[in-house]
Design an enzyme around this catalytic site. Structure first.
Site, mmCIF file in Angstrom:
data_model
loop_
_atom_site.group_PDB
_atom_site.id
_atom_site.type_symbol
_atom_site.label_atom_id
_atom_site.label_comp_id
_atom_site.label_asym_id
_atom_site.label_seq_id
_atom_site.Cartn_x
_atom_site.Cartn_y
_atom_site.Cartn_z
ATOM 1 N N SER A 1 4.000 -7.440 -2.313
ATOM 2 C CA SER A 1 3.878 -7.389 -0.182
ATOM 3 C C SER A 1 4.342 -8.792 0.030
ATOM 4 O O SER A 1 4.049 -9.331 -0.289
ATOM 5 C CB SER A 1 2.168 -7.473 -0.524
ATOM 6 O OG SER A 1 2.036 -7.117 1.216
ATOM 7 N N GLY A 2 4.450 -8.671 0.986
ATOM 8 C CA GLY A 2 5.552 -9.898 2.365
ATOM 9 C C GLY A 2 4.346 -10.622 2.449
ATOM 10 O O GLY A 2 4.839 -11.402 2.353
ATOM 11 N N HIS A 3 3.332 -10.135 3.196
ATOM 12 C CA HIS A 3 2.128 -10.855 3.778
ATOM 13 C C HIS A 3 1.499 -11.346 3.196
ATOM 14 O O HIS A 3 0.696 -12.895 3.057
ATOM 15 C CB HIS A 3 1.264 -10.405 4.528
ATOM 16 C CG HIS A 3 0.534 -9.159 4.185
ATOM 17 N ND1 HIS A 3 -0.997 -9.719 4.129
ATOM 18 C CD2 HIS A 3 0.491 -8.208 3.328
ATOM 19 C CE1 HIS A 3 -1.477 -8.849 3.658
ATOM 20 N NE2 HIS A 3 -0.703 -7.451 3.145
ATOM 21 N N ASN B 1 -6.919 -8.763 -7.246
ATOM 22 C CA ASN B 1 -7.484 -9.239 -6.081
ATOM 23 C C ASN B 1 -8.124 -10.152 -5.059
ATOM 24 O O ASN B 1 -8.730 -10.571 -4.487
ATOM 25 C CB ASN B 1 -6.988 -8.489 -4.357
ATOM 26 C CG ASN B 1 -7.505 -7.027 -4.748
ATOM 27 O OD1 ASN B 1 -7.338 -6.581 -5.713
ATOM 28 N ND2 ASN B 1 -8.110 -6.685 -3.651
ATOM 29 N N CYS C 1 -9.892 -4.899 2.811
ATOM 30 C CA CYS C 1 -9.194 -3.107 3.201
ATOM 31 C C CYS C 1 -10.475 -1.973 3.773
ATOM 32 O O CYS C 1 -10.371 -1.044 3.350
ATOM 33 C CB CYS C 1 -8.288 -2.524 2.032
ATOM 34 S SG CYS C 1 -6.882 -3.381 1.798
ATOM 35 N N THR D 1 14.947 4.015 9.754
ATOM 36 C CA THR D 1 15.387 3.245 10.265
ATOM 37 C C THR D 1 15.402 1.779 8.919
ATOM 38 O O THR D 1 13.654 1.318 9.603
ATOM 39 C CB THR D 1 16.212 3.143 11.616
ATOM 40 O OG1 THR D 1 16.250 4.191 12.046
ATOM 41 C CG2 THR D 1 17.189 1.405 11.802
ATOM 42 N N THR E 1 0.641 -1.261 -0.210
ATOM 43 C CA THR E 1 0.041 0.426 -0.340
ATOM 44 C C THR E 1 1.039 1.000 0.066
ATOM 45 O O THR E 1 0.342 2.507 -0.813
ATOM 46 C CB THR E 1 -0.909 0.034 0.781
ATOM 47 O OG1 THR E 1 -1.693 -0.973 1.064
ATOM 48 C CG2 THR E 1 -1.297 1.432 1.223
ATOM 49 N N GLN F 1 -0.999 -10.529 -5.766
ATOM 50 C CA GLN F 1 -1.201 -11.222 -5.579
ATOM 51 C C GLN F 1 -0.574 -12.072 -7.010
ATOM 52 O O GLN F 1 -0.919 -13.280 -7.153
ATOM 53 C CB GLN F 1 -2.364 -11.018 -6.599
ATOM 54 C CG GLN F 1 -3.716 -10.434 -5.374
ATOM 55 C CD GLN F 1 -3.694 -11.560 -4.246
ATOM 56 O OE1 GLN F 1 -3.550 -12.254 -3.952
ATOM 57 N NE2 GLN F 1 -4.323 -10.855 -3.331
#
Length: 377
Positions: free
Chosen positions: A194-196, A146, A320, A232, A70, A174
């Site tokens: 996206s990682g998740h 998605n 979302c 960071t 996002t 996706q």
């Protein structure tokens, strides 16, 4: 019995990835520090960037780590649109909310075109051609939807845009686990992951930015990520993202077979159980990890509640909307609001079994039968 069929919303963290993260937790230094601990963390972080770049056929300096896809999508749209004076930008009516709503924010300062889709959820290439102008600066296309799994005709899109001055932004969140994603083949300028959605933790995303492509930065306060995103660096999550990308890339063919079998089994069992339904879109132009079904005899809200009580966890569309059951804007764009209010998304992971699909079909049959006996159908 508990069956999670909402993998398009998020995935559980892979145990191997989690163990790898814990084993690498000693790389805690700040990569911007000049002492040995910082330099070790920097090398660890850059190795993750290098390996992800390799999987995308990109250069390491084209990879930017973000907090989510996002954020990455916002970086592309806001960072491009803000750079020009009233540019023309193009997207589709079926984008993820992080693209759709961001484009809506620019309707007063940019000329925004939303491409329509047909009942299969695909854009019309001729409409894209007609929409392009000399003022078009950015085109955003979701590679795999998605909510339906629909695959857009990326080769045709690339061909249309190759001689234009427009930059191509691809939401591949996706897509990566389901299809090869090669930045050179796609000829894109921006690409987000996206990682998740790949069994990594929530809170890590990737943005690909082609070399020599201008992008006005949104987050200031440091020179991290080659001055594209201050803050960071999240070394451990970047490492998890790299492990997830590697695993998805290496196991794609095997996973595809499993997912295809799951999808086919669910559809076959629903037919055998004589549960009235229709597939939203065309299964031949969809990935195997999502199927969006229209149940004309009920509403999404009722059916999701009934399924939840049966231990089956599906979705009415995108995750979302803050937990609310809203009609899918994707199904509305493909059909109409009434159909969207009676459609459910099932999305699969390779951890599921064909018996799980049979159980889902049986429970849907039970729900359908009870509604009929109570005179609600």
């Amino acid at each position: 019995m508990s069956i999670y069929v909402d993998y398009a919303a998020t995935t559980p963290i892979d145990e191997e990835i989690l163990k790898s993260m814990l084993n690498s937790a000693d790389k805690f230094g700040n990569p911007s520090s000049i002492h040995r601990i910082g330099k070790e963390a920097k090398a660890f972080y850059e190795a993750s960037r290098k390996n992800i770049a390799k999987r995308l056929n990109a250069h390491p300096d084209e990879i930017v780590f973000t907090g989510s896809a996002t954020e990455a999508n916002n970086m592309v749209i806001r960072g491009t649109a803000d750079y020009y004076e009233r540019p023309h930008i193009i997207t589709t009516a079926v984008e993820h909310a992080s693209v759709k709503e961001t484009y809506q924010d620019f309707e007063d300062t940019c000329d925004v075109t939303y491409l329509s889709v047909d009942k299969d959820g695909r854009i019309d290439i001729d409409e894209l051609k007609d929409a392009l102008t000399e003022e078009t600066k950015l085109v955003s296309i979701i590679m795999v939807n998605n909510e339906t799994g629909t695959v857009q005709p990326m080769a045709d899109i690339k061909e249309v845009l190759k001689d234009s001055g427009a930059l191509l932004h691809i939401d591949a969140v996706q897509a990566f686990k389901q299809l090869p994603v090669d930045t050179e083949t796609l000829n894109c300028d921006f690409l987000t992951l996206s990682g998740h959605k790949l069994h990594a933790p929530k809170g890590i995303g990737v943005l690909y930015v082609r070399r020599n492509t201008h992008l006005k930065r949104l987050i200031t306060g440091g020179s991290q990520e080659r001055e594209r995103r201050a803050g960071t660096e999240n070394t451990l999550y970047a490492y998890a993202m790299m492990k997830a990308v590697e695993k998805a890339d290496e196991n794609r063919e095997e996973n595809t077979k499993v997912l295809r079998s799951l999808k086919e089994t669910l559809l076959k069992e629903l037919e055998q159980q004589e549960v009235p339904f229709e597939v939203n879109g065309d299964v031949t132009t969809q990935t195997n990890h999502i199927v969006n079904l229209y149940f004309p005899w009920t509403t999404s809200e009722y059916l999701l509640t009934a399924l939840d009580m049966a231990g089956i966890y599906a979705s009415g569309g995108s995750a979302c909307n803050a937990g609310t059951v809203q009609p899918s804007h994707v199904i509305e764009a493909m059909y109409n609001e009434d159909r969207a209010r009676s459609s459910i998304r099932f999305s699969f992971g390779e951890q599921l079994t064909e018996d799980d699909m049979k159980y889902i079909a049986e429970k849907l049959k039970t729900i359908y039968t009870k509604l009929g006996k109570n005179g609600f159908i």
